[in-house]
Design a protein around this motif. Structure first.
Motif, PDB file in Angstrom:
ATOM      1  N   PRO A   1       0.836  -1.208   0.000  1.00 35.23           N
ATOM      2  CA  PRO A   1       0.000   0.000   0.000  1.00 35.23           C
ATOM      3  C   PRO A   1       0.866   1.252   0.000  1.00 35.23           C
ATOM      4  O   PRO A   1       1.937   1.280   0.605  1.00 35.23           O
ATOM      5  N   ASN A   2       0.419   2.286  -0.678  1.00 36.23           N
ATOM      6  CA  ASN A   2       1.172   3.533  -0.696  1.00 36.23           C
ATOM      7  C   ASN A   2       0.754   4.432   0.467  1.00 36.23           C
ATOM      8  O   ASN A   2      -0.235   4.170   1.158  1.00 36.23           O
ATOM      9  N   LYS A   3       1.501   5.486   0.673  1.00 31.94           N
ATOM     10  CA  LYS A   3       1.263   6.372   1.823  1.00 31.94           C
ATOM     11  C   LYS A   3      -0.117   7.021   1.766  1.00 31.94           C
ATOM     12  O   LYS A   3      -0.768   7.209   2.797  1.00 31.94           O
ATOM     13  N   LEU A   4      -0.558   7.374   0.570  1.00 34.54           N
ATOM     14  CA  LEU A   4      -1.869   8.008   0.437  1.00 34.54           C
ATOM     15  C   LEU A   4      -2.982   7.048   0.847  1.00 34.54           C
ATOM     16  O   LEU A   4      -3.926   7.433   1.548  1.00 34.54           O
ATOM     17  N   GLN A   5      -2.865   5.795   0.429  1.00 33.00           N
ATOM     18  CA  GLN A   5      -3.862   4.796   0.818  1.00 33.00           C
ATOM     19  C   GLN A   5      -3.908   4.625   2.330  1.00 33.00           C
ATOM     20  O   GLN A   5      -4.984   4.594   2.939  1.00 33.00           O
ATOM     21  N   LEU A   6      -2.726   4.508   2.946  1.00 32.71           N
ATOM     22  CA  LEU A   6      -2.663   4.330   4.392  1.00 32.71           C
ATOM     23  C   LEU A   6      -3.216   5.544   5.121  1.00 32.71           C
ATOM     24  O   LEU A   6      -3.912   5.415   6.139  1.00 32.71           O
ATOM     25  N   LYS A   7      -2.946   6.735   4.606  1.00 36.21           N
ATOM     26  CA  LYS A   7      -3.444   7.974   5.219  1.00 36.21           C
ATOM     27  C   LYS A   7      -4.972   8.014   5.178  1.00 36.21           C
ATOM     28  O   LYS A   7      -5.629   8.335   6.174  1.00 36.21           O
ATOM     29  N   ARG A   8      -5.536   7.664   4.036  1.00 42.01           N
ATOM     30  CA  ARG A   8      -6.997   7.685   3.910  1.00 42.01           C
ATOM     31  C   ARG A   8      -7.660   6.637   4.802  1.00 42.01           C
ATOM     32  O   ARG A   8      -8.723   6.882   5.386  1.00 42.01           O
ATOM     33  N   ILE A   9      -7.026   5.481   4.909  1.00 41.59           N
ATOM     34  CA  ILE A   9      -7.554   4.425   5.781  1.00 41.59           C
ATOM     35  C   ILE A   9      -7.645   4.922   7.216  1.00 41.59           C
ATOM     36  O   ILE A   9      -8.670   4.747   7.899  1.00 41.59           O
ATOM     37  N   LYS A  10      -6.580   5.546   7.709  1.00 43.02           N
ATOM     38  CA  LYS A  10      -6.564   6.034   9.090  1.00 43.02           C
ATOM     39  C   LYS A  10      -7.563   7.165   9.308  1.00 43.02           C
ATOM     40  O   LYS A  10      -8.137   7.306  10.389  1.00 43.02           O
ATOM     41  N   GLU A  11      -7.776   7.961   8.288  1.00 41.78           N
ATOM     42  CA  GLU A  11      -8.674   9.114   8.424  1.00 41.78           C
ATOM     43  C   GLU A  11     -10.135   8.713   8.616  1.00 41.78           C
ATOM     44  O   GLU A  11     -10.916   9.477   9.199  1.00 41.78           O
ATOM     45  N   VAL A  12     -10.521   7.541   8.147  1.00 41.35           N
ATOM     46  CA  VAL A  12     -11.933   7.153   8.224  1.00 41.35           C
ATOM     47  C   VAL A  12     -12.263   6.336   9.470  1.00 41.35           C
ATOM     48  O   VAL A  12     -13.441   6.081   9.736  1.00 41.35           O
ATOM     49  N   GLU A  13     -11.241   5.940  10.253  1.00 38.68           N
ATOM     50  CA  GLU A  13     -11.509   5.103  11.436  1.00 38.68           C
ATOM     51  C   GLU A  13     -12.476   5.767  12.406  1.00 38.68           C
ATOM     52  O   GLU A  13     -13.455   5.148  12.846  1.00 38.68           O
ATOM     53  N   ASP A  14     -12.205   7.012  12.762  1.00 34.04           N
ATOM     54  CA  ASP A  14     -13.043   7.702  13.748  1.00 34.04           C
ATOM     55  C   ASP A  14     -14.470   7.873  13.246  1.00 34.04           C
ATOM     56  O   ASP A  14     -15.440   7.679  14.004  1.00 34.04           O
ATOM     57  N   ALA A  15     -14.617   8.232  11.976  1.00 33.54           N
ATOM     58  CA  ALA A  15     -15.958   8.425  11.421  1.00 33.54           C
ATOM     59  C   ALA A  15     -16.746   7.120  11.440  1.00 33.54           C
ATOM     60  O   ALA A  15     -17.939   7.107  11.771  1.00 33.54           O
ATOM     61  N   LEU A  16     -16.089   6.020  11.109  1.00 35.29           N
ATOM     62  CA  LEU A  16     -16.760   4.719  11.145  1.00 35.29           C
ATOM     63  C   LEU A  16     -17.216   4.386  12.560  1.00 35.29           C
ATOM     64  O   LEU A  16     -18.332   3.909  12.779  1.00 35.29           O
ATOM     65  N   THR A  17     -16.342   4.621  13.540  1.00 27.83           N
ATOM     66  CA  THR A  17     -16.676   4.333  14.931  1.00 27.83           C
ATOM     67  C   THR A  17     -17.872   5.154  15.393  1.00 27.83           C
ATOM     68  O   THR A  17     -18.775   4.649  16.080  1.00 27.83           O
ATOM     69  N   GLN A  18     -17.899   6.427  15.022  1.00 29.90           N
ATOM     70  CA  GLN A  18     -19.005   7.300  15.422  1.00 29.90           C
ATOM     71  C   GLN A  18     -20.330   6.863  14.804  1.00 29.90           C
ATOM     72  O   GLN A  18     -21.397   7.078  15.380  1.00 29.90           O
TER      73      GLN A  18
END
Length: 280
Positions: free
Chosen positions: A82-99
Motif C-alpha cells: 500500500p502507498n502512503k496516500l492509501q494508508l493515510k486515507r484508511i486512518k482518516e476514516v476510522e473515527d468516522a466509522l466508529t461514530q
C-alpha cells in the motif's frame, strides 16, 4: 471503579500443540453485521482493484464480543504494498466509522501486503493472528496457506522485543498532551500491550497463549504474585482508559520500567542477539 468481567479463554491446541482457530462467522452476533459490512465497503472503496481480501479478528468472530464494549479489529490484504496516500486515507476514516456504529467501542483498520503475509520464514505476528484468530469476510482466504503456530519462544519474543520502544512511544505521546481522546486511545493501546507482554513472560514455562486480557492478567499474576496489583491496574486502564497523564506517566515509569527489565531478562536468555523475528 472499573468492573472487570472474568471473560476470555486460552487458545485450544491440537495434540501437537498447534493453536486451533475457533473464529467462525456463525458465532458473530448479528448486531455487528452492519459495521462489518460498512468496513468491507470502506476497504473496497479506498483500495479498489488493489484489495485482495479482508479479515476480522478478536472477540467478535469468536462470539464473545460485548455490544458497545468490543472493538472491531480488521485487516485488509493488498495485492501490492500500500502507498502512503492509501494508508493515510484508511486512518482518516476510522473515527468516522466508529461514530457511525455505537455497537463497537472502536474500529481498527489495518493494511498489509499479500507478499509480506505469505513470507513466513520467520515469525510474523500478522500471519499468526490471521491463522489463529481471524476469519476471511471478503476475497481469497489466505489462512489455509499459512503455517500452523504454537505458543513458543518466537511468539513470546514478538511481544517482548518491542516493549521498551512501545512504552517510550506512549510516554512521549502522553507528555504535554491535552487531547483527552488521544490520551485515552494511547492509554488503551499501551495497557493492552503491557498485559499481553505480561502473558508473554510466562509462555516458555506455561506453553499457552491468549489474546484475551483477563486470562492473560490471571496467568501473569499466578507467576508474579507480587506484581498482581500492578497488572490489575494495567488491565483496568485497558478496559476503562483514563485521561490523567500524570498518573499514566507515573505508572509507565514504575511498572512499565519493571516490565521492560523483565523483558530484557527474558531476551537475554532466549534471544541474546535481539533478533526482531525468530524462526517459528
Amino acid at each position: 471503579m472499573t468492573t472487570i468481567k472474568e471473560i476470555g479463554s486460552f487458545c485450544v491446541t491440537d495434540s501437537d500443540g498447534h493453536i486451533i482457530n475457533h473464529s467462525d462467522w456463525n458465532k458473530i452476533n448479528s448486531i455487528f453485521h452492519p459495521v462489518i459490512n460498512d468496513v468491507v465497503h470502506t476497504y473496497c472503496t479506498l483500495l479498489q482493484d488493489d484489495l485482495h481480501s479482508v479479515y476480522i479478528r478478536g472477540s467478535i468472530p469468536k462470539g464473545i464480543g460485548i455490544e458497545g464494549v468490543a472493538d472491531l479489529d480488521t485487516i485488509a490484504v493488498t495485492k501490492q504494498k500500500p502507498n502512503k496516500l492509501q494508508l493515510k486515507r484508511i486512518k482518516e476514516v476510522e473515527d468516522a466509522l466508529t461514530q457511525n456504529h455505537t455497537c463497537v467501542d472502536g474500529i481498527e483498520l489495518s493494511v498489509y501486503c499479500k507478499e509480506d503475509i505469505l513470507n513466513t520464514a520467520s515469525f510474523s505476528i500478522i500471519s499468526f493472528i490471521l491463522q489463529t484468530h481471524s476469519i476471511c469476510v471478503l476475497g481469497e482466504d489466505l489462512i489455509p496457506l499459512l503455517p500452523r503456530y504454537k505458543a513458543n519462544e518466537a511468539l513470546a519474543n514478538d511481544h517482548l522485543i518491542h516493549l521498551q520502544g512501545q512504552i517510550k512511544i506512549a510516554y512521549d505521546d502522553l507528555q504535554d498532551n491535552s487531547d483527552v481522546e488521544d490520551i485515552k486511545d494511547c492509554c488503551k493501546w499501551i495497557m493492552k500491550i503491557i498485559v499481553r507482554a505480561g502473558l508473554a513472560l510466562t509462555i516458555t514455562k506455561e506453553n499457552t497463549y491468549t489474546r484475551d486480557l483477563y486470562p492473560a492478567y490471571k496467568l501473569f499474576s499466578e507467576c508474579f504474585p507480587e506484581k498482581e496489583s500492578d497488572m490489575r491496574k494495567a488491565l483496568e486502564y485497558a478496559i476503562t482508559p483514563i485521561k490523567d497523564t500524570n498518573e499514566l506517566l507515573l505508572f509507565l515509569n514504575e511498572f512499565g520500567s519493571w516490565m521492560v527489565s523483565e523483558a530484557d531478562k527474558w531476551l537475554q536468555c532466549h534471544n541474546p542477539n535481539r533478533e526482531l523475528k525468530l524462526k517459528w
